[in-house]
Write a protein that holds these residues in place. Sequence first.
Motif, PDB file in Angstrom:
ATOM      1  N   ALA A 170       0.827  -1.208   0.000  1.00  0.00           N
ATOM      2  CA  ALA A 170       0.000   0.000   0.000  1.00  0.00           C
ATOM      3  C   ALA A 170       0.860   1.257   0.000  1.00  0.00           C
ATOM      4  CB  ALA A 170      -0.924   0.003   1.213  1.00  0.00           C
ATOM      5  N   GLN A 171       0.533   2.190  -0.881  1.00  0.00           N
ATOM      6  CA  GLN A 171       1.234   3.472  -0.968  1.00  0.00           C
ATOM      7  C   GLN A 171       0.552   4.563  -0.149  1.00  0.00           C
ATOM      8  OE1 GLN A 171       4.253   3.715  -2.769  1.00  0.00           O
ATOM      9  NE2 GLN A 171       3.890   1.496  -2.700  1.00  0.00           N
ATOM     10  N   GLY A 172      -0.687   4.325   0.267  1.00  0.00           N
ATOM     11  CA  GLY A 172      -1.438   5.354   0.975  1.00  0.00           C
ATOM     12  C   GLY A 172      -1.022   5.494   2.431  1.00  0.00           C
ATOM     13  N   GLU A 173      -1.177   6.707   2.950  1.00  0.00           N
ATOM     14  CA  GLU A 173      -0.960   6.955   4.383  1.00  0.00           C
ATOM     15  C   GLU A 173      -2.058   6.311   5.220  1.00  0.00           C
ATOM     16  OE1 GLU A 173      -0.003  11.332   5.219  1.00  0.00           O
ATOM     17  OE2 GLU A 173      -1.061  11.364   3.283  1.00  0.00           O
ATOM     18  N   TYR A 174      -3.240   6.217   4.634  1.00  0.00           N
ATOM     19  CA  TYR A 174      -4.427   5.777   5.354  1.00  0.00           C
ATOM     20  C   TYR A 174      -4.974   4.528   4.675  1.00  0.00           C
ATOM     21  CZ  TYR A 174      -8.485   6.553   8.414  1.00  0.00           C
ATOM     22  OH  TYR A 174      -9.440   6.464   9.405  1.00  0.00           O
ATOM     23  N   ILE A 175      -5.334   3.539   5.485  1.00  0.00           N
ATOM     24  CA  ILE A 175      -5.827   2.260   4.981  1.00  0.00           C
ATOM     25  C   ILE A 175      -7.314   2.131   5.309  1.00  0.00           C
ATOM     26  CG2 ILE A 175      -5.601  -0.248   5.072  1.00  0.00           C
ATOM     27  CD1 ILE A 175      -3.084   1.167   3.997  1.00  0.00           C
ATOM     28  N   ILE A 176      -8.107   1.861   4.297  1.00  0.00           N
ATOM     29  CA  ILE A 176      -9.509   1.490   4.498  1.00  0.00           C
ATOM     30  C   ILE A 176      -9.640   0.035   4.087  1.00  0.00           C
ATOM     31  CG2 ILE A 176     -11.917   1.926   3.879  1.00  0.00           C
ATOM     32  CD1 ILE A 176     -11.090   4.775   3.135  1.00  0.00           C
ATOM     33  N   GLN A 177     -10.238  -0.776   4.950  1.00  0.00           N
ATOM     34  CA  GLN A 177     -10.289  -2.218   4.711  1.00  0.00           C
ATOM     35  C   GLN A 177     -11.731  -2.707   4.642  1.00  0.00           C
ATOM     36  OE1 GLN A 177      -7.719  -4.655   7.279  1.00  0.00           O
ATOM     37  NE2 GLN A 177      -9.381  -6.147   7.383  1.00  0.00           N
ATOM     38  N   ILE A 178     -12.014  -3.511   3.625  1.00  0.00           N
ATOM     39  CA  ILE A 178     -13.316  -4.166   3.500  1.00  0.00           C
ATOM     40  C   ILE A 178     -13.089  -5.610   3.074  1.00  0.00           C
ATOM     41  CG2 ILE A 178     -14.502  -2.020   2.882  1.00  0.00           C
ATOM     42  CD1 ILE A 178     -14.608  -3.052  -0.030  1.00  0.00           C
ATOM     43  N   ASP A 179     -14.166  -6.386   3.036  1.00  0.00           N
ATOM     44  CA  ASP A 179     -14.131  -7.734   2.488  1.00  0.00           C
ATOM     45  C   ASP A 179     -14.721  -7.735   1.086  1.00  0.00           C
ATOM     46  OD1 ASP A 179     -13.024  -8.726   4.810  1.00  0.00           O
ATOM     47  OD2 ASP A 179     -14.937  -9.420   5.638  1.00  0.00           O
ATOM     48  N   GLY A 180     -14.428  -8.774   0.340  1.00  0.00           N
ATOM     49  CA  GLY A 180     -14.891  -8.871  -1.040  1.00  0.00           C
ATOM     50  C   GLY A 180     -16.353  -9.229  -1.187  1.00  0.00           C
ATOM     51  N   ASP A 181     -17.074  -9.388  -0.071  1.00  0.00           N
ATOM     52  CA  ASP A 181     -18.524  -9.605  -0.122  1.00  0.00           C
ATOM     53  C   ASP A 181     -19.278  -8.372   0.365  1.00  0.00           C
ATOM     54  OD1 ASP A 181     -17.963  -9.724   2.584  1.00  0.00           O
ATOM     55  OD2 ASP A 181     -18.479 -11.837   2.804  1.00  0.00           O
ATOM     56  N   ILE A 182     -18.641  -7.208   0.215  1.00  0.00           N
ATOM     57  CA  ILE A 182     -19.212  -5.931   0.645  1.00  0.00           C
ATOM     58  C   ILE A 182     -19.501  -5.054  -0.570  1.00  0.00           C
ATOM     59  CG2 ILE A 182     -18.626  -3.748   1.794  1.00  0.00           C
ATOM     60  CD1 ILE A 182     -19.333  -5.876   3.799  1.00  0.00           C
ATOM     61  N   ILE A 183     -20.675  -4.444  -0.576  1.00  0.00           N
ATOM     62  CA  ILE A 183     -21.043  -3.420  -1.563  1.00  0.00           C
ATOM     63  C   ILE A 183     -21.046  -2.079  -0.829  1.00  0.00           C
ATOM     64  CG2 ILE A 183     -22.908  -2.545  -3.036  1.00  0.00           C
ATOM     65  CD1 ILE A 183     -23.774  -5.490  -3.429  1.00  0.00           C
ATOM     66  N   VAL A 184     -20.353  -1.094  -1.364  1.00  0.00           N
ATOM     67  CA  VAL A 184     -20.205   0.175  -0.653  1.00  0.00           C
ATOM     68  C   VAL A 184     -21.075   1.274  -1.270  1.00  0.00           C
ATOM     69  CG1 VAL A 184     -17.848  -0.403   0.060  1.00  0.00           C
ATOM     70  CG2 VAL A 184     -18.199   0.958  -2.006  1.00  0.00           C
ATOM     71  N   HIS A 185     -21.501   2.190  -0.435  1.00  0.00           N
ATOM     72  CA  HIS A 185     -22.146   3.430  -0.867  1.00  0.00           C
ATOM     73  C   HIS A 185     -21.117   4.268  -1.619  1.00  0.00           C
ATOM     74  CE1 HIS A 185     -23.850   7.497  -0.429  1.00  0.00           C
ATOM     75  NE2 HIS A 185     -25.024   6.925  -0.193  1.00  0.00           N
ATOM     76  N   ASN A 186     -21.548   5.084  -2.573  1.00  0.00           N
ATOM     77  CA  ASN A 186     -20.569   5.824  -3.378  1.00  0.00           C
ATOM     78  C   ASN A 186     -19.826   6.917  -2.602  1.00  0.00           C
ATOM     79  OD1 ASN A 186     -22.515   7.837  -3.241  1.00  0.00           O
ATOM     80  ND2 ASN A 186     -23.012   7.799  -5.417  1.00  0.00           N
ATOM     81  N   ALA A 187     -20.285   7.230  -1.384  1.00  0.00           N
ATOM     82  CA  ALA A 187     -19.560   8.180  -0.532  1.00  0.00           C
ATOM     83  C   ALA A 187     -18.764   7.460   0.569  1.00  0.00           C
ATOM     84  CB  ALA A 187     -20.527   9.171   0.100  1.00  0.00           C
ATOM     85  N   PHE A 188     -18.566   6.185   0.415  1.00  0.00           N
ATOM     86  CA  PHE A 188     -17.905   5.389   1.454  1.00  0.00           C
ATOM     87  C   PHE A 188     -16.508   5.914   1.784  1.00  0.00           C
ATOM     88  CE2 PHE A 188     -15.351   1.605   2.662  1.00  0.00           C
ATOM     89  CZ  PHE A 188     -16.100   1.134   3.729  1.00  0.00           C
ATOM     90  N   VAL A 189     -15.691   6.123   0.781  1.00  0.00           N
ATOM     91  CA  VAL A 189     -14.338   6.629   1.009  1.00  0.00           C
ATOM     92  C   VAL A 189     -14.378   8.074   1.498  1.00  0.00           C
ATOM     93  CG1 VAL A 189     -12.215   7.337  -0.192  1.00  0.00           C
ATOM     94  CG2 VAL A 189     -13.120   5.026  -0.495  1.00  0.00           C
ATOM     95  N   LYS A 190     -15.233   8.886   0.925  1.00  0.00           N
ATOM     96  CA  LYS A 190     -15.370  10.279   1.376  1.00  0.00           C
ATOM     97  C   LYS A 190     -15.652  10.347   2.867  1.00  0.00           C
ATOM     98  CE  LYS A 190     -18.248  14.400   0.672  1.00  0.00           C
ATOM     99  NZ  LYS A 190     -19.391  14.970  -0.092  1.00  0.00           N
ATOM    100  N   ASP A 191     -16.582   9.513   3.355  1.00  0.00           N
ATOM    101  CA  ASP A 191     -16.937   9.532   4.768  1.00  0.00           C
ATOM    102  C   ASP A 191     -15.782   9.048   5.637  1.00  0.00           C
ATOM    103  OD1 ASP A 191     -19.444  10.441   4.064  1.00  0.00           O
ATOM    104  OD2 ASP A 191     -20.437   8.498   4.296  1.00  0.00           O
TER     105      ASP A 191
END
Length: 265
Positions: free
Chosen positions: A84-105
């Motif tokens: 990972a190159q990012g300073e911040y890590i967001i982690q999910i599983d591959g059976d998750i559907i996200v809202h389009n503002a998920f990363v923004k939030d």
Amino acid sequence: MYPSCSLIVSTYNWPEALDLCLTSLLALRPMPNEIIIADDGSKEETRLLINRYQAISPIPIKHIWHPDDGFRKTIILNAAIQEAQGEYIIQIDGDIIVHNAFVKDHLAAAKRGQFIRGSRAMIDKSTSSLIQQNKRITFNFLSKGILHRFNAVRMPFLSGLIKTNPLSPADVKGCNMAFWKSDFILVNGYNNDLTGWGHEDIELAARFVNNGIKKRHLKLAAICYHIHHELNARTWEKQNKNVYEEVLALGIKRCINGYSTQTTV
């Protein structure tokens, strides 16, 4: 100013669910800087699916894979986060559907000295089966087939009003969590000695807390939906739970066999 961000997706041999997950990730606004798929030994069908998304994605999608040798989620997650190159890590599983503002939030909630425990709404069995056919990725708290509907309510302007115990790691879920990569390195990442299903997320969170990194339970924001599946075998759950309880009891801040001892896959 948001930090740079890597979104980690763990998966194992369920390309139908991963297809929906990746479709929802490409609809994110804003998007993370990169997507990294931590693949615990999936077969060729998953690789071909990822190749297809790599060809159309506006951001890098990295596929980190190792051979299937049983449930080794901690090892593949450590390997993925090493990339990972990012300073911040967001982690999910591959059976998750996200809202389009998920990363923004998630990025709006990012704060030094804390990690995020997110929530998930559940999609019931019949609806989960249907969406794998019709490729639906858009839901809200009123949608048919949604369970735990409060977790599907997005009101980020009220999110800060919800307070839970910042020193309790017991309810952390790896399918929706976020942390600073530097904090992950501080605690030596996931414990590679935890094999089989269960409690690798709360054991990591316990070491965060033991290092003075507080938990924020993010509600009314970072909405995601979990696709129904049958429960995994839980042969090692009790043993893994014992490790977690020892970390709590002894105030252990860093695991021995983790991120720093990880070999690149």
